[in-house]
Design a protein around this motif. Structure first.
Motif, PDB file in Angstrom:
ATOM      1  N   ASN A  13     -67.948  15.573  -1.042  1.00  0.00           N
ATOM      2  CA  ASN A  13     -66.586  15.207  -0.669  1.00  0.00           C
ATOM      3  C   ASN A  13     -65.939  14.285  -1.706  1.00  0.00           C
ATOM      4  OD1 ASN A  13     -66.577  16.725   1.718  1.00  0.00           O
ATOM      5  ND2 ASN A  13     -67.550  15.072   2.869  1.00  0.00           N
ATOM      6  N   GLU A  14     -66.762  13.421  -2.318  1.00  0.00           N
ATOM      7  CA  GLU A  14     -66.237  12.593  -3.403  1.00  0.00           C
ATOM      8  C   GLU A  14     -65.805  13.457  -4.581  1.00  0.00           C
ATOM      9  OE1 GLU A  14     -65.795   8.900  -4.023  1.00  0.00           O
ATOM     10  OE2 GLU A  14     -65.335   9.607  -2.005  1.00  0.00           O
TER      11      GLU A  14
ATOM     12  N   ARG B  19     -62.583  15.025  -3.845  1.00  0.00           N
ATOM     13  CA  ARG B  19     -61.498  14.045  -3.919  1.00  0.00           C
ATOM     14  C   ARG B  19     -61.136  13.713  -5.355  1.00  0.00           C
ATOM     15  NH1 ARG B  19     -60.918   8.513  -4.299  1.00  0.00           N
ATOM     16  NH2 ARG B  19     -63.181   8.208  -4.509  1.00  0.00           N
ATOM     17  N   THR B  20     -62.155  13.545  -6.223  1.00  0.00           N
ATOM     18  CA  THR B  20     -61.910  13.018  -7.572  1.00  0.00           C
ATOM     19  C   THR B  20     -61.923  14.076  -8.667  1.00  0.00           C
ATOM     20  OG1 THR B  20     -64.259  12.612  -8.024  1.00  0.00           O
ATOM     21  CG2 THR B  20     -63.025  10.862  -6.878  1.00  0.00           C
TER      22      THR B  20
ATOM     23  N   ARG C 226     -62.463  22.937  -4.584  1.00  0.00           N
ATOM     24  CA  ARG C 226     -61.587  21.833  -5.011  1.00  0.00           C
ATOM     25  C   ARG C 226     -60.249  22.381  -5.513  1.00  0.00           C
ATOM     26  NH1 ARG C 226     -60.015  16.992  -6.796  1.00  0.00           N
ATOM     27  NH2 ARG C 226     -59.026  16.967  -8.835  1.00  0.00           N
TER      28      ARG C 226
ATOM     29  N   ASN D 130     -58.234  23.242  -2.607  1.00  0.00           N
ATOM     30  CA  ASN D 130     -57.746  22.028  -1.930  1.00  0.00           C
ATOM     31  C   ASN D 130     -56.496  21.468  -2.602  1.00  0.00           C
ATOM     32  OD1 ASN D 130     -59.552  21.918   0.168  1.00  0.00           O
ATOM     33  ND2 ASN D 130     -60.761  20.227  -0.651  1.00  0.00           N
ATOM     34  N   GLN D 131     -56.438  21.593  -3.932  1.00  0.00           N
ATOM     35  CA  GLN D 131     -55.298  21.040  -4.656  1.00  0.00           C
ATOM     36  C   GLN D 131     -53.996  21.745  -4.300  1.00  0.00           C
ATOM     37  OE1 GLN D 131     -57.354  18.406  -5.367  1.00  0.00           O
ATOM     38  NE2 GLN D 131     -55.814  18.103  -6.942  1.00  0.00           N
TER      39      GLN D 131
ATOM     40  N   ALA E 244     -52.779  17.765   2.714  1.00  0.00           N
ATOM     41  CA  ALA E 244     -53.963  16.913   2.931  1.00  0.00           C
ATOM     42  C   ALA E 244     -54.669  17.247   4.231  1.00  0.00           C
ATOM     43  CB  ALA E 244     -53.550  15.450   2.906  1.00  0.00           C
TER      44      ALA E 244
ATOM     45  N   ARG F  11     -57.077  20.381   3.949  1.00  0.00           N
ATOM     46  CA  ARG F  11     -58.082  20.472   2.877  1.00  0.00           C
ATOM     47  C   ARG F  11     -59.496  20.535   3.437  1.00  0.00           C
ATOM     48  NH1 ARG F  11     -55.205  16.104  -1.232  1.00  0.00           N
ATOM     49  NH2 ARG F  11     -53.469  17.502  -1.792  1.00  0.00           N
TER      50      ARG F  11
ATOM     51  N   HIS G 297     -63.557  20.047   3.668  1.00  0.00           N
ATOM     52  CA  HIS G 297     -64.548  19.000   3.403  1.00  0.00           C
ATOM     53  C   HIS G 297     -65.890  19.439   3.983  1.00  0.00           C
ATOM     54  CE1 HIS G 297     -63.113  18.110   7.464  1.00  0.00           C
ATOM     55  NE2 HIS G 297     -64.286  17.534   7.684  1.00  0.00           N
TER      56      HIS G 297
END
Length: 245
Positions: free
Chosen positions: A27-28, A31-32, A65, A68-69, A73, A76, A78
């Motif tokens: 999940n990190e 996110r990143t 990912r 998700n972009q 939000a 998305r 996870h």
């Protein structure tokens, strides 16, 4: 399939054959976008024989990912991990993230320090007894620890500690079901549709030899009565990893 389910049915939660620590780092990454974070998840798989340790799955997570972009939000995707601990040093890093600089009652802090040390050493033998004691200490001091850590961190830490050992008589499938029931309750998933890509042995909904029931069969009879759909894929000319017992 995941993109279709997300678009048509609002599926955003992947219940995965990974542990809670790897779910956190997946999940990190989502996110990143840091590939180094994603490689932490894969490091124990690529040095062993796990079916997940391959470039195709790595690419799939990257595509999730990218998807998700393009999504709001709230839509998305996870991950939630249901498996036993797969990379003990990574679980130690995850525990350290959970604890941070938060105040922890002194007796529990000593137990947690011992757990972290054994996780970093990957000493599974000694970890079971110490982990059980730490889990019991956390439960005994629940009210105080919930106040100190906050409900979300408390729940995550309790789940991690419960996966440092197997209760007497538990097999892996029992652990998967117990972890699902915990996550289903603490993550408040009763209104969510869930998706998972799992090994064949976990998705059969009828008993197999010895009346053994897989994860899907148990969920269908327990917390998700009649609400589990399995799509089985077996490839021609391919070796399958299946428990011989």
């Amino acid at each position: 399939l995941l993109k279709h389910l997300n678009e048509r049915a609002g599926v955003r939660t992947c219940v995965a054959e990974i542990d809670c620590a790897k779910a956190y780092y997946l999940n990190e990454y989502l996110r990143t976008g840091q590939d180094s974070t994603l490689r932490l998840v894969f490091r124990s798989w690529v040095t062993g024989s796990a079916q997940w340790g391959n470039q195709d799955f790595f690419n799939k997570v990257q595509r999730i990912r990218a998807l998700n972009q393009t999504l709001p939000a709230a839509q998305r995707i996870h991950f939630i991990g249901l498996d036993e601990l797969q990379d003990l040093p990574l679980a130690a890093d995850y525990a350290q993230v959970l604890l941070g600089t938060r105040p922890v009652p002194v007796p529990l802090r000593a137990s947690l320090d011992s757990v972290l040390t054994l996780l970093r050493r990957a000493d599974a033998g000694a970890l079971a007894d110490i982990g059980r004691r730490a889990a019991q200490a956390l439960a005994t001091q629940e009210a105080q620890c919930r106040r100190a850590l906050g409900p979300a961190i408390y729940n995550s830490l309790a789940l991690l500690l419960r996966n440092t050992f197997r209760p007497t008589g538990f097999g892996r499938e029992d652990m998967l079901v117990a972890n699902f029931e915990t996550q289903y309750r603490t993550q408040q998933l009763s209104h969510e549709k869930l998706y998972g890509l799992w090994g064949l042995a976990h998705v059969l909904q009828s008993p197999i030899q010895g009346n053994f029931q897989s994860l899907a069969a148990r969920l269908r009879q327990g917390p998700l009565p009649g609400k589990v759909v399995s799509v089985l894929c077996v490839f021609s000319g391919c070796q399958m990893l299946f428990p011989t017992a």
